[in-house]
Design a protein around this motif. Structure first.
Motif, PDB file in Angstrom:
ATOM      1  N   LEU A  68       0.537  -1.364   0.098  1.00 19.57           N
ATOM      2  CA  LEU A  68      -0.446  -0.147  -0.072  1.00 19.57           C
ATOM      3  C   LEU A  68       1.068   0.955  -0.312  1.00 19.57           C
ATOM      4  N   THR A  69       2.239   0.834   0.381  1.00 21.27           N
ATOM      5  CA  THR A  69       2.806   2.399   0.758  1.00 21.27           C
ATOM      6  C   THR A  69       3.518   2.707  -0.480  1.00 21.27           C
ATOM      7  N   MET A  70       3.701   1.323  -1.139  1.00 20.26           N
ATOM      8  CA  MET A  70       4.046   1.784  -2.707  1.00 20.26           C
ATOM      9  C   MET A  70       3.625   1.904  -3.344  1.00 20.26           C
ATOM     10  N   LEU A  71       2.664   1.845  -3.547  1.00 18.62           N
ATOM     11  CA  LEU A  71       1.247   2.401  -3.924  1.00 18.62           C
ATOM     12  C   LEU A  71       0.881   3.892  -3.618  1.00 18.62           C
ATOM     13  N   VAL A  72       0.962   4.562  -2.854  1.00 18.63           N
ATOM     14  CA  VAL A  72       1.429   6.507  -2.226  1.00 18.63           C
ATOM     15  C   VAL A  72       2.267   7.245  -3.434  1.00 18.63           C
ATOM     16  N   LEU A  73       3.398   6.014  -3.340  1.00 15.85           N
ATOM     17  CA  LEU A  73       4.732   6.952  -3.403  1.00 15.85           C
ATOM     18  C   LEU A  73       4.455   6.245  -4.966  1.00 15.85           C
ATOM     19  N   TRP A  74       4.315   5.545  -5.854  1.00 15.42           N
ATOM     20  CA  TRP A  74       4.064   5.640  -7.143  1.00 15.42           C
ATOM     21  C   TRP A  74       3.509   6.273  -8.083  1.00 15.42           C
ATOM     22  N   GLU A  75       2.905   6.874  -7.774  1.00 13.04           N
ATOM     23  CA  GLU A  75       1.161   7.644  -8.064  1.00 13.04           C
ATOM     24  C   GLU A  75       2.249   8.803  -7.871  1.00 13.04           C
ATOM     25  N   SER A  76       3.142   9.016  -7.098  1.00 18.07           N
ATOM     26  CA  SER A  76       3.256  10.881  -7.050  1.00 18.07           C
ATOM     27  C   SER A  76       4.998  10.854  -7.901  1.00 18.07           C
ATOM     28  N   SER A  77       5.443  11.562  -8.528  1.00 20.73           N
ATOM     29  CA  SER A  77       5.990  12.627  -9.245  1.00 20.73           C
ATOM     30  C   SER A  77       7.341  12.521  -8.756  1.00 20.73           C
ATOM     31  N   GLU A  78       6.803  12.956  -7.003  1.00 21.98           N
ATOM     32  CA  GLU A  78       8.292  13.943  -6.370  1.00 21.98           C
ATOM     33  C   GLU A  78       8.033  13.274  -5.222  1.00 21.98           C
ATOM     34  N   PRO A  79       8.906  14.141  -4.665  1.00 25.84           N
ATOM     35  CA  PRO A  79       9.090  12.835  -2.302  1.00 25.84           C
ATOM     36  C   PRO A  79       7.829  13.365  -2.386  1.00 25.84           C
ATOM     37  N   ARG A 115      14.952  20.018   3.366  1.00 26.69           N
ATOM     38  CA  ARG A 115      16.184  21.434   3.418  1.00 26.69           C
ATOM     39  C   ARG A 115      15.556  22.468   3.710  1.00 26.69           C
ATOM     40  N   ALA A 116      13.875  22.640   3.398  1.00 28.39           N
ATOM     41  CA  ALA A 116      13.419  23.543   3.202  1.00 28.39           C
ATOM     42  C   ALA A 116      12.504  23.914   4.503  1.00 28.39           C
ATOM     43  N   ASP A 117      12.131  23.012   5.375  1.00 33.43           N
ATOM     44  CA  ASP A 117      11.446  22.198   6.758  1.00 33.43           C
ATOM     45  C   ASP A 117      12.062  21.710   7.122  1.00 33.43           C
ATOM     46  N   GLU A 118      13.557  21.289   7.857  1.00 29.05           N
ATOM     47  CA  GLU A 118      13.802  20.017   7.957  1.00 29.05           C
ATOM     48  C   GLU A 118      13.193  19.151   9.358  1.00 29.05           C
ATOM     49  N   ARG A 119      12.087  19.180   9.581  1.00 31.95           N
ATOM     50  CA  ARG A 119      11.319  18.584  10.865  1.00 31.95           C
ATOM     51  C   ARG A 119      10.681  17.922   9.810  1.00 31.95           C
ATOM     52  N   ARG A 120      10.488  18.186   8.548  1.00 30.70           N
ATOM     53  CA  ARG A 120       9.804  16.360   7.896  1.00 30.70           C
ATOM     54  C   ARG A 120      10.871  15.789   6.746  1.00 30.70           C
ATOM     55  N   VAL A 121      10.112  14.847   6.977  1.00 34.26           N
ATOM     56  CA  VAL A 121      11.191  13.579   6.423  1.00 34.26           C
ATOM     57  C   VAL A 121      10.255  13.247   4.800  1.00 34.26           C
ATOM     58  N   LEU A 122      11.415  13.585   3.835  1.00 34.49           N
ATOM     59  CA  LEU A 122      10.884  13.079   2.564  1.00 34.49           C
ATOM     60  C   LEU A 122      11.485  11.945   1.976  1.00 34.49           C
ATOM     61  N   ILE A 123      10.167  11.225   1.180  1.00 34.33           N
ATOM     62  CA  ILE A 123      10.663   9.714   1.061  1.00 34.33           C
ATOM     63  C   ILE A 123      10.398   9.914  -0.475  1.00 34.33           C
ATOM     64  N   SER A 124      11.717   9.550  -0.995  1.00 34.06           N
ATOM     65  CA  SER A 124      11.577   9.004  -3.207  1.00 34.06           C
ATOM     66  C   SER A 124      11.857   7.334  -2.816  1.00 34.06           C
ATOM     67  N   LEU A 125      11.323   7.107  -4.089  1.00 38.86           N
ATOM     68  CA  LEU A 125      11.513   5.833  -4.614  1.00 38.86           C
ATOM     69  C   LEU A 125      12.521   5.507  -5.296  1.00 38.86           C
ATOM     70  N   THR A 126      14.068   5.013  -5.302  1.00 38.93           N
ATOM     71  CA  THR A 126      14.829   4.484  -5.991  1.00 38.93           C
ATOM     72  C   THR A 126      14.460   4.094  -7.264  1.00 38.93           C
ATOM     73  N   SER A 127      15.660   3.654  -7.769  1.00 40.98           N
ATOM     74  CA  SER A 127      15.647   3.275  -9.627  1.00 40.98           C
ATOM     75  C   SER A 127      14.527   2.064  -9.044  1.00 40.98           C
ATOM     76  N   ARG A 128      15.357   0.836  -8.302  1.00 41.77           N
ATOM     77  CA  ARG A 128      14.622  -0.352  -7.696  1.00 41.77           C
ATOM     78  C   ARG A 128      13.207   0.021  -7.332  1.00 41.77           C
ATOM     79  N   GLY A 129      12.552   0.880  -6.634  1.00 45.22           N
ATOM     80  CA  GLY A 129      11.562   1.108  -6.474  1.00 45.22           C
ATOM     81  C   GLY A 129      10.390   1.580  -7.319  1.00 45.22           C
ATOM     82  N   ARG A 130      11.108   2.053  -8.023  1.00 41.91           N
ATOM     83  CA  ARG A 130      10.164   2.603  -9.682  1.00 41.91           C
ATOM     84  C   ARG A 130      10.042   1.289 -10.619  1.00 41.91           C
ATOM     85  N   GLU A 131      10.852   0.331 -10.539  1.00 49.38           N
ATOM     86  CA  GLU A 131      10.934  -1.380 -11.187  1.00 49.38           C
ATOM     87  C   GLU A 131       9.669  -1.591 -11.192  1.00 49.38           C
ATOM     88  N   MET A 132       9.948  -1.721  -9.832  1.00 47.00           N
ATOM     89  CA  MET A 132       9.548  -2.849  -8.866  1.00 47.00           C
ATOM     90  C   MET A 132       7.590  -2.496  -9.676  1.00 47.00           C
TER      91      MET A 132
END
Length: 172
Positions: A68-79, A115-132
């Motif tokens: 389910l988490t990967m579904l959310v990440l795949w739907e976004s082009s940004e972190p 970088r704009a707000d150190e309190r926030r953690v951003l999640i990005s897909l790796t190339s392996r994550g995108r390939e999945m």
């Protein structure tokens, strides 16, 4: 989401401050997107139905919450911020953080401070994550076929059930 009661009447969990009877909930709607999922909101799946996804997800090396988490990440082009992922999945950051760490350990995602707000953690897909994403495209179809449901019927059912659950959660 946390287990509230597992008594004779069925399993109840708390989702977004509301108690939800797992035994009366339908299969979850899958994330919308061009990778073959049925479309709709992401909902918790009844514990007894996880086996439907088990074999398909085992091939990917993912658990259902990770999927389910990967579904959310795949739907976004940004972190995405951890909080934004949590809103989509109806999970708090305390539940989501270990799950995201595991995706990072699997080489599917990265976590970095905003970088704009150190309190926030951003999640990005790796190339392996995108390939999945392509490998996972057939997961909903495989689950629907297991129950003898075609994709269009499943989409309609998911949309109808999502409306019902939303109405119940609003107290309408």
């Amino acid at each position: 989401m946390r287990l509230v009661d597992e008594g004779v009447g069925g399993r109840m969990v708390e989702v977004g401050g509301k108690n939800v009877d797992l035994d009366s909930q339908a299969e979850p709607a899958c994330g919308q997107g061009s990778y073959g999922h049925a479309g709709g909101d992401l909902r918790p799946v009844p514990v007894g139905k996880l086996g439907s996804y088990g074999s398909a997800l085992a091939e990917l090396g993912l658990t259902y919450p990770q999927y389910l988490t990967m579904l959310v990440l795949w739907e976004s082009s940004e972190p995405l911020a951890v909080g934004d992922i949590g809103v989509r999945l109806h999970l708090d950051s305390g539940t989501l953080t270990p799950l995201l760490k595991r995706l990072e350990d699997l080489g599917l995602a990265t976590r970095a401070r905003d970088r704009a707000d150190e309190r926030r953690v951003l999640i990005s897909l790796t190339s392996r994550g995108r390939e999945m994403r392509m490998q996972a495209a057939n997961v909903p179809l495989r689950v629907f076929q297991r129950y003898g449901i075609d994709v269009e019927t499943a989409r309609g059912l998911i949309q109808d059930l999502t409306k019902i659950v939303d109405s119940l959660q609003r107290g309408a």
